[in-house]
Design a protein around this motif. Structure first.
Motif, short mmCIF file in Angstrom:
data_model
loop_
_atom_site.label_atom_id
_atom_site.label_comp_id
_atom_site.label_asym_id
_atom_site.label_seq_id
_atom_site.Cartn_x
_atom_site.Cartn_y
_atom_site.Cartn_z
N TYR A 64 0.75 -1.17 -0.13
CA TYR A 64 -0.03 -0.06 0.01
C TYR A 64 0.88 1.29 -0.13
N LEU A 65 2.01 1.54 0.85
CA LEU A 65 2.64 2.63 0.93
C LEU A 65 3.65 2.62 -0.27
N ARG A 66 4.10 1.32 -1.08
CA ARG A 66 4.91 1.77 -2.17
C ARG A 66 3.86 2.23 -3.39
N SER A 67 2.35 1.96 -3.43
CA SER A 67 1.59 2.24 -4.44
C SER A 67 1.66 3.72 -4.10
N ALA A 82 15.28 2.83 -1.83
CA ALA A 82 13.83 2.86 -1.59
C ALA A 82 13.29 1.56 -1.41
N SER A 83 13.92 0.47 -1.99
CA SER A 83 13.53 -0.69 -2.05
C SER A 83 13.76 -1.26 -0.44
N GLN A 84 15.05 -1.10 -0.06
CA GLN A 84 15.56 -1.19 1.12
C GLN A 84 14.46 -0.82 2.35
N ASP A 87 11.28 -2.45 2.29
CA ASP A 87 11.39 -3.91 2.68
C ASP A 87 11.51 -3.67 4.38
N ARG A 88 12.17 -2.75 4.94
CA ARG A 88 12.17 -2.57 6.29
C ARG A 88 10.82 -2.18 6.88
N VAL A 91 8.85 -5.47 7.09
CA VAL A 91 9.37 -6.34 8.45
C VAL A 91 8.82 -5.53 9.51
N ILE A 92 8.80 -4.57 9.84
CA ILE A 92 8.29 -3.82 10.90
C ILE A 92 6.73 -4.08 11.40
N ALA A 93 6.09 -3.72 10.15
CA ALA A 93 4.46 -4.16 10.06
C ALA A 93 4.22 -5.61 10.66
N THR A 94 4.97 -6.49 9.97
CA THR A 94 5.01 -7.99 10.12
C THR A 94 4.92 -8.21 11.68
N LYS A 95 6.17 -7.72 11.86
CA LYS A 95 6.68 -7.99 13.39
C LYS A 95 5.56 -7.37 14.33
#
Length: 115
Positions: A64-67, A82-84, A87-88, A91-95
């Protein structure tokens, strides 16, 4: 300095988490971060489905944020960084998906400049 707005609905990254993600990019200096709380949200059933699956939750929010902001982030820091960054955020959202209970959205305004 430049003003960049990020709308981060539902997951509600804390100011600290979002600032840490921005500050991890060495080319940017975070000058100010403002939060407008309780903005528009997604339908409750959709959020409940995302809460039930942390991996799906993290993927959804990163996507969603990428879009919304990827072209802007790419223009400022380049595609690789930007990809990093995204991706970070995933990871934060999943965790931290289990910590999210608020169905409202926060609107984050970051004022940044290139170092």
């Amino acid at each position: 300095s430049e003003m960049v707005s990020f709308n981060v609905p539902q997951y509600n990254f804390s100011e600290r988490e979002f600032a840490e993600a921005l500050q991890s990019i060495v080319e940017l200096e975070l000058l100010e971060l403002h939060v407008l709380a309780d903005c528009d949200c997604l339908p409750k059933q959709q959020i409940n489905n995302l809460f039930a699956n942390p991996t799906l939750f993290g993927e959804f929010w990163a996507s969603y944020l990428r879009s919304l902001i990827q072209p802007l982030v790419d223009a400022h820091i380049g595609k690789a960084r930007a990809s990093q960054f995204f991706d970070r955020l995933q990871v934060i959202a999943t965790k931290n998906s289990h910590l999210t209970r608020n169905l409202a959205s926060d609107f984050l305004i970051a004022i940044i400049r290139r170092k």
